[in-house]
Design a protein around this motif. Structure first.
Motif, short mmCIF file in Angstrom:
data_model
loop_
_atom_site.label_atom_id
_atom_site.label_comp_id
_atom_site.label_asym_id
_atom_site.label_seq_id
_atom_site.Cartn_x
_atom_site.Cartn_y
_atom_site.Cartn_z
N PHE A 126 0.81 -1.22 0.00
CA PHE A 126 0.00 0.00 0.00
C PHE A 126 0.84 1.27 0.00
O PHE A 126 0.29 2.37 0.05
N VAL A 127 2.17 1.12 -0.04
CA VAL A 127 3.05 2.30 0.00
C VAL A 127 2.80 3.26 -1.17
O VAL A 127 2.68 4.47 -0.97
N PRO A 128 2.71 2.77 -2.43
CA PRO A 128 2.44 3.71 -3.54
C PRO A 128 1.17 4.52 -3.34
O PRO A 128 1.12 5.72 -3.68
N GLN A 193 -5.15 5.80 6.99
CA GLN A 193 -4.43 4.61 6.55
C GLN A 193 -2.99 4.52 7.05
O GLN A 193 -2.47 3.42 7.25
N LEU A 194 -2.33 5.67 7.25
CA LEU A 194 -0.93 5.62 7.67
C LEU A 194 -0.73 4.92 9.01
O LEU A 194 0.19 4.09 9.14
N PRO A 195 -1.53 5.20 10.05
CA PRO A 195 -1.35 4.47 11.32
C PRO A 195 -1.52 2.96 11.15
O PRO A 195 -0.81 2.17 11.79
N LEU A 196 -2.47 2.53 10.31
CA LEU A 196 -2.67 1.11 10.07
C LEU A 196 -1.48 0.51 9.33
O LEU A 196 -1.09 -0.64 9.58
N PHE A 197 -0.90 1.28 8.41
CA PHE A 197 0.29 0.82 7.70
C PHE A 197 1.44 0.63 8.68
O PHE A 197 2.15 -0.39 8.64
N LEU A 205 -6.22 -2.05 6.79
CA LEU A 205 -5.70 -1.06 5.85
C LEU A 205 -6.33 -1.24 4.47
O LEU A 205 -6.80 -0.28 3.85
N GLY A 206 -6.35 -2.47 3.98
CA GLY A 206 -6.93 -2.73 2.66
C GLY A 206 -8.42 -2.46 2.62
O GLY A 206 -8.94 -1.92 1.63
N THR A 207 -9.12 -2.80 3.70
CA THR A 207 -10.56 -2.58 3.75
C THR A 207 -10.89 -1.09 3.72
O THR A 207 -11.77 -0.64 2.96
N LEU A 208 -10.17 -0.32 4.53
CA LEU A 208 -10.43 1.12 4.58
C LEU A 208 -9.99 1.82 3.30
O LEU A 208 -10.58 2.82 2.89
N LYS A 209 -8.97 1.27 2.65
CA LYS A 209 -8.57 1.85 1.37
C LYS A 209 -9.71 1.72 0.36
O LYS A 209 -10.00 2.66 -0.40
#
Length: 244
Positions: A126-128, A193-197, A205-209
């Motif tokens: 999920f970095v990009p 998303q950053l705190p989850l990463f 993270l993927g769900t919220l994205k």
């Protein structure tokens, strides 16, 4: 006497070149205020219809589901995600439809998967996306605050008014707030998303994205469209009359 030389074509400014590029991209995506399309039709065109939804959602969804069920080997969930993006791209090429959306998704999926495989962390897939949100949010916000809104530049090109919108306080104010709204969307994604990463919670993270993707993008596109149409109302068509 020799015929007078024609004046050389005026060199375009950086803002005009940028506006033309942004406007052309918006037009390819179906976002042309001059077309007079309905809000529903315009939003549907902007997200690419059902195909666009599938191309945006399925690769990420497949990765999250497979990683949650079977995190090892990492290449399994990453491979399926990249494979789906590749299939969408091939289908577009075979059907001779514009492959830009699917191709962009494929490139992003490959880059993200390569990084995740290199580090061995599923969250790095999920970095990009995190970088994109930070860059887009910053650029849009700064451009709006300094009075050169990217939205205004794109609309100015599409409506054939160049950068003259900057002389209209109403338009400048509208494009300022639209820029702030778009920047807020990107920064909100980053803030959530950053705190989850950092915690390495791939499933959340993927769900919220996915939740903060098209479900938030589509309404903001609609609001932007309505504001722009209010600033540039269509003139009723007039039939030319000729005297007998």
């Amino acid at each position: 006497m020799s015929a007078p030389e024609s004046e050389p074509e005026r060199e375009k400014t950086a803002s005009e070149i940028l506006g033309e590029a942004l406007g052309s991209a918006a037009r390819r995506a179906g976002l042309d205020p001059a077309e007079g399309a309905s809000t529903h039709r315009m939003v549907w065109s902007a997200i690419g219809g059902w195909r666009g939804i599938l191309e945006s959602v399925l690769p990420s969804l497949a990765f999250v589901v497979l990683f949650t069920i079977k995190p090892e080997p990492l290449i399994l969930s990453l491979g399926v995600s990249v494979g789906l993006a590749a299939v969408f791209t091939v289908v577009r090429l075979v059907q001779k439809s514009p492959p830009s959306a699917a191709l962009g998704g494929l490139v992003a999926a490959v880059a993200a998967a390569a990084l995740a495989l290199w580090t061995g962390r599923g969250a790095d897939n999920f970095v990009p996306g995190l970088i994109t949100n930070a860059v887009y949010g910053s650029v849009i916000l700064v451009s709006a605050l300094i009075g050169w809104s990217l939205i205004g530049l794109a609309v100015g090109f599409l409506m054939g008014e160049g950068t003259t919108w900057r002389n209209d306080r109403r338009k400048r104010r509208a494009y300022l707030w639209l820029g702030i709204a778009w920047a807020a969307l990107f920064f909100a994604r980053l803030a959530v998303q950053l705190p989850l990463f950092l915690a390495g919670d791939v499933t959340a993270l993927g769900t919220l994205k996915l939740i903060m993707g098209l479900p938030l993008f589509a309404p903001l596109i609609a609001v932007t469209w309505l504001v722009v149409r209010a600033l540039h109302p269509r003139q009723p068509a007039r039939e030319d009359t000729t005297e007998a």
